[in-house]
Design a protein around this motif. Sequence first.
Motif, PDB file in Angstrom:
ATOM      1  N   SER A 403       0.856  -1.175   0.000  1.00 27.22           N
ATOM      2  CA  SER A 403       0.000   0.000   0.000  1.00 27.22           C
ATOM      3  C   SER A 403       0.895   1.228   0.000  1.00 27.22           C
ATOM      4  O   SER A 403       1.900   1.278   0.713  1.00 27.22           O
ATOM      5  CB  SER A 403      -0.875  -0.019   1.257  1.00 27.22           C
ATOM      6  OG  SER A 403      -1.410   1.275   1.460  1.00 27.22           O
ATOM      7  N   VAL A 404       0.535   2.215  -0.823  1.00 27.55           N
ATOM      8  CA  VAL A 404       1.307   3.469  -0.823  1.00 27.55           C
ATOM      9  C   VAL A 404       0.390   4.651  -0.497  1.00 27.55           C
ATOM     10  O   VAL A 404       0.731   5.788  -0.777  1.00 27.55           O
ATOM     11  CB  VAL A 404       2.022   3.716  -2.172  1.00 27.55           C
ATOM     12  CG1 VAL A 404       3.172   2.750  -2.358  1.00 27.55           C
ATOM     13  CG2 VAL A 404       1.049   3.630  -3.342  1.00 27.55           C
ATOM     14  N   GLY A 405      -0.786   4.336   0.049  1.00 28.66           N
ATOM     15  CA  GLY A 405      -1.713   5.408   0.425  1.00 28.66           C
ATOM     16  C   GLY A 405      -3.019   5.316  -0.335  1.00 28.66           C
ATOM     17  O   GLY A 405      -3.367   4.254  -0.859  1.00 28.66           O
ATOM     18  N   ASP A 406      -3.724   6.418  -0.379  1.00 24.15           N
ATOM     19  CA  ASP A 406      -5.058   6.403  -0.992  1.00 24.15           C
ATOM     20  C   ASP A 406      -4.963   6.328  -2.517  1.00 24.15           C
ATOM     21  O   ASP A 406      -3.869   6.244  -3.089  1.00 24.15           O
ATOM     22  CB  ASP A 406      -5.873   7.642  -0.539  1.00 24.15           C
ATOM     23  CG  ASP A 406      -5.216   8.948  -0.992  1.00 24.15           C
ATOM     24  OD1 ASP A 406      -4.248   8.903  -1.796  1.00 24.15           O
ATOM     25  OD2 ASP A 406      -5.673  10.021  -0.541  1.00 24.15           O
ATOM     26  N   GLU A 407      -6.115   6.360  -3.138  1.00 23.84           N
ATOM     27  CA  GLU A 407      -6.214   6.207  -4.591  1.00 23.84           C
ATOM     28  C   GLU A 407      -5.316   7.202  -5.358  1.00 23.84           C
ATOM     29  O   GLU A 407      -4.609   6.816  -6.291  1.00 23.84           O
ATOM     30  CB  GLU A 407      -7.680   6.427  -5.003  1.00 23.84           C
ATOM     31  CG  GLU A 407      -7.979   6.155  -6.440  1.00 23.84           C
ATOM     32  CD  GLU A 407      -8.736   4.836  -6.627  1.00 23.84           C
ATOM     33  OE1 GLU A 407      -9.428   4.407  -5.675  1.00 23.84           O
ATOM     34  OE2 GLU A 407      -8.614   4.257  -7.711  1.00 23.84           O
ATOM     35  N   ALA A 408      -5.351   8.438  -4.931  1.00 26.17           N
ATOM     36  CA  ALA A 408      -4.552   9.453  -5.631  1.00 26.17           C
ATOM     37  C   ALA A 408      -3.063   9.156  -5.474  1.00 26.17           C
ATOM     38  O   ALA A 408      -2.282   9.239  -6.434  1.00 26.17           O
ATOM     39  CB  ALA A 408      -4.877  10.841  -5.084  1.00 26.17           C
ATOM     40  N   ALA A 409      -2.671   8.773  -4.258  1.00 24.40           N
ATOM     41  CA  ALA A 409      -1.264   8.450  -4.006  1.00 24.40           C
ATOM     42  C   ALA A 409      -0.845   7.230  -4.818  1.00 24.40           C
ATOM     43  O   ALA A 409       0.241   7.197  -5.409  1.00 24.40           O
ATOM     44  CB  ALA A 409      -1.054   8.194  -2.513  1.00 24.40           C
ATOM     45  N   GLN A 410      -1.742   6.252  -4.859  1.00 25.08           N
ATOM     46  CA  GLN A 410      -1.430   5.029  -5.610  1.00 25.08           C
ATOM     47  C   GLN A 410      -1.259   5.351  -7.095  1.00 25.08           C
ATOM     48  O   GLN A 410      -0.325   4.878  -7.739  1.00 25.08           O
ATOM     49  CB  GLN A 410      -2.550   3.998  -5.398  1.00 25.08           C
ATOM     50  CG  GLN A 410      -2.383   2.717  -6.190  1.00 25.08           C
ATOM     51  CD  GLN A 410      -3.652   2.346  -6.950  1.00 25.08           C
ATOM     52  OE1 GLN A 410      -4.436   3.214  -7.329  1.00 25.08           O
ATOM     53  NE2 GLN A 410      -3.852   1.058  -7.141  1.00 25.08           N
ATOM     54  N   GLN A 411      -2.159   6.185  -7.613  1.00 22.73           N
ATOM     55  CA  GLN A 411      -2.096   6.529  -9.038  1.00 22.73           C
ATOM     56  C   GLN A 411      -0.794   7.252  -9.380  1.00 22.73           C
ATOM     57  O   GLN A 411      -0.150   6.937 -10.378  1.00 22.73           O
ATOM     58  CB  GLN A 411      -3.305   7.390  -9.434  1.00 22.73           C
ATOM     59  CG  GLN A 411      -4.605   6.606  -9.579  1.00 22.73           C
ATOM     60  CD  GLN A 411      -4.485   5.449 -10.576  1.00 22.73           C
ATOM     61  OE1 GLN A 411      -3.912   5.597 -11.643  1.00 22.73           O
ATOM     62  NE2 GLN A 411      -5.002   4.277 -10.189  1.00 22.73           N
ATOM     63  N   SER A 412      -0.420   8.211  -8.536  1.00 23.49           N
ATOM     64  CA  SER A 412       0.787   8.958  -8.891  1.00 23.49           C
ATOM     65  C   SER A 412       2.029   8.087  -8.681  1.00 23.49           C
ATOM     66  O   SER A 412       2.988   8.167  -9.446  1.00 23.49           O
ATOM     67  CB  SER A 412       0.879  10.295  -8.143  1.00 23.49           C
ATOM     68  OG  SER A 412       1.063  10.069  -6.778  1.00 23.49           O
ATOM     69  N   PHE A 413       1.960   7.212  -7.684  1.00 19.83           N
ATOM     70  CA  PHE A 413       3.085   6.292  -7.473  1.00 19.83           C
ATOM     71  C   PHE A 413       3.236   5.355  -8.680  1.00 19.83           C
ATOM     72  O   PHE A 413       4.333   5.183  -9.223  1.00 19.83           O
ATOM     73  CB  PHE A 413       2.882   5.472  -6.198  1.00 19.83           C
ATOM     74  CG  PHE A 413       4.036   4.583  -5.875  1.00 19.83           C
ATOM     75  CD1 PHE A 413       5.151   5.079  -5.205  1.00 19.83           C
ATOM     76  CD2 PHE A 413       4.047   3.247  -6.275  1.00 19.83           C
ATOM     77  CE1 PHE A 413       6.242   4.262  -4.937  1.00 19.83           C
ATOM     78  CE2 PHE A 413       5.140   2.429  -6.018  1.00 19.83           C
ATOM     79  CZ  PHE A 413       6.231   2.948  -5.335  1.00 19.83           C
ATOM     80  N   LEU A 414       2.118   4.783  -9.107  1.00 17.50           N
ATOM     81  CA  LEU A 414       2.164   3.842 -10.243  1.00 17.50           C
ATOM     82  C   LEU A 414       2.656   4.521 -11.516  1.00 17.50           C
ATOM     83  O   LEU A 414       3.471   3.959 -12.249  1.00 17.50           O
ATOM     84  CB  LEU A 414       0.775   3.251 -10.500  1.00 17.50           C
ATOM     85  CG  LEU A 414       0.372   2.083  -9.614  1.00 17.50           C
ATOM     86  CD1 LEU A 414      -1.072   1.691  -9.901  1.00 17.50           C
ATOM     87  CD2 LEU A 414       1.292   0.882  -9.838  1.00 17.50           C
ATOM     88  N   SER A 415       2.172   5.746 -11.742  1.00 15.87           N
ATOM     89  CA  SER A 415       2.612   6.364 -12.987  1.00 15.87           C
ATOM     90  C   SER A 415       4.101   6.709 -12.888  1.00 15.87           C
ATOM     91  O   SER A 415       4.820   6.629 -13.891  1.00 15.87           O
ATOM     92  CB  SER A 415       1.718   7.542 -13.383  1.00 15.87           C
ATOM     93  OG  SER A 415       2.079   8.667 -12.657  1.00 15.87           O
ATOM     94  N   GLY A 416       4.566   7.038 -11.676  1.00  8.38           N
ATOM     95  CA  GLY A 416       5.998   7.274 -11.486  1.00  8.38           C
ATOM     96  C   GLY A 416       6.823   6.026 -11.755  1.00  8.38           C
ATOM     97  O   GLY A 416       7.839   6.069 -12.462  1.00  8.38           O
ATOM     98  N   ILE A 417       6.384   4.904 -11.192  1.00 11.09           N
ATOM     99  CA  ILE A 417       7.113   3.642 -11.386  1.00 11.09           C
ATOM    100  C   ILE A 417       7.078   3.211 -12.845  1.00 11.09           C
ATOM    101  O   ILE A 417       8.100   2.864 -13.441  1.00 11.09           O
ATOM    102  CB  ILE A 417       6.503   2.524 -10.489  1.00 11.09           C
ATOM    103  CG1 ILE A 417       6.984   2.670  -9.050  1.00 11.09           C
ATOM    104  CG2 ILE A 417       6.829   1.132 -11.003  1.00 11.09           C
ATOM    105  CD1 ILE A 417       8.472   2.430  -8.873  1.00 11.09           C
ATOM    106  N   GLN A 418       5.882   3.262 -13.419  1.00 14.30           N
ATOM    107  CA  GLN A 418       5.740   2.762 -14.790  1.00 14.30           C
ATOM    108  C   GLN A 418       6.524   3.617 -15.786  1.00 14.30           C
ATOM    109  O   GLN A 418       7.069   3.094 -16.748  1.00 14.30           O
ATOM    110  CB  GLN A 418       4.261   2.686 -15.166  1.00 14.30           C
ATOM    111  CG  GLN A 418       3.537   1.588 -14.386  1.00 14.30           C
ATOM    112  CD  GLN A 418       2.022   1.597 -14.586  1.00 14.30           C
ATOM    113  OE1 GLN A 418       1.490   2.448 -15.281  1.00 14.30           O
ATOM    114  NE2 GLN A 418       1.343   0.646 -13.955  1.00 14.30           N
TER     115      GLN A 418
END
Length: 466
Positions: A403-418
Amino acid sequence: MEKQEHICQKLQKEAYDTSIYEQAKEYAVDYVKNVYERDVIPTADAIKNLAFFEEELPQEGADSAQLLKMLHNYGSPATLAQTGGRYFGFVNGGAVPAALAAKWMSDVWDQNAVLYCASPIASTLENLCEKWLVELFGLPQGTAAGFVSGSSTATLCGLVAARNFLLKRAGYDVAKKGLFHAPEIRVVISEEAHSSVFKALSILGLGSERIEKIPADENGSIDAAKVPMLDEHTLLILQAGNVHTGAFDDFDVLCKKGKAAGAWVHIDGAFGLWAAASSRFEDVMKSMNLADSWSCDAHKTLNAPYDNGIILCRHREALLDALQMEGAYIVYSEKRDNMLTTLDMSRRARGVELWATLKALGKRGVAQLVENLHDKAQYFASSLKEKGFEVLNEVCFNQVVISVGDEAAQQSFLSGIQSSGVCWCGGSRWKGKPVVRISVCSYRTTLEDIDLSVEAFVKVRERCGN
Ligand SMILES: *Cc1c(COP(=O)(O)O)cnc(C)c1O
């Protein structure tokens, strides 16, 4: 006006001239050499260049060498580097080199694996794979295998056999009479079953509302205590390898319970069934061989190239009955006729790569491969924990959920990783929480790959500011 060459003349010339095959080989070898080093995702330019493919259906055939060049220049760069070591999306698996090479060879043979008479080699290898897999998984002698495109199809094949078998035992021939006045059968399934299983149930007329969905525990295994009384009209569907956590259902309790009640037990083991090849997983896989059918994917954990799924069924006749068809021109043999255990008639000889994968690994190799994925997933999880990430699952196989936090945090984390190009992971929701899923499923992933990926995780988290 110059007379245009007839297309068949052009093709016939090419059939003798091997230069396009040489060219394809060069391009392919170039890809193999670079896939490990390149970014996991295509660059922005590579995506932009996909526009080169956009055109109306051409009136005249293109030059073959040009067409291959186009694939090399604009196709290859727009792939994800799934055969490198840092692709952790979905549950994908790498490709064992000998198997990939064997697939090229069999592509050139272009065999139709439908019947023995159409391809003795395809039948021989599929027959062998059936025997080898029964031994590898410790399934009952006589278990039938069908070689299909993936687990979705494998599950459909297993469940149609189950449905027809249960109804036949209730005195009803559903193949002839259809579902119109069929007696009821029950479907007992985990709320954590894979979506492809629900799809198969809907295709088979078993619906999604009348089925009995059982809650799962905190790691995603079906809560065995909540499984109701079963009977001989029940289809019980279990899972080896939860798509988030890698968790296994309690086969020892539930397969025995199903068996005692006369239910049909199907196990969706798309990536988890391979655990049966290693003694490390003896406890979790105990009694899974009491089930009636199993679906799994060679293109995931086993690292066979796509597309390679397998349906295994204890009741050979039930599988054959459910998938049978007749035609005056179909010539069945005394040998193996591959179409009898799948939905397809004509198809490619995917048994060639499966055979090559199993032969290249050997029994010991499969066990080591599976254990290695487990070790690496644990290493990934503990490295992430050290860096303060919240790992949500018990890493019992090859999957890690964080878990990296809420939906917004997850989205920005995923786009950063990807977009980092270092590694690729997907997102999902697990127990109502937005999560990042990591699937370690390639032999190619090294500890350094994981270190690099964890480093990227830390950087992206810093950049996201959480
Ligand atoms: C991948 C997967 C499937 C579907 O398999 P395909 O080969 O993609 O059709 C089914 N069940 C589970 C648990 C999976 O991981």
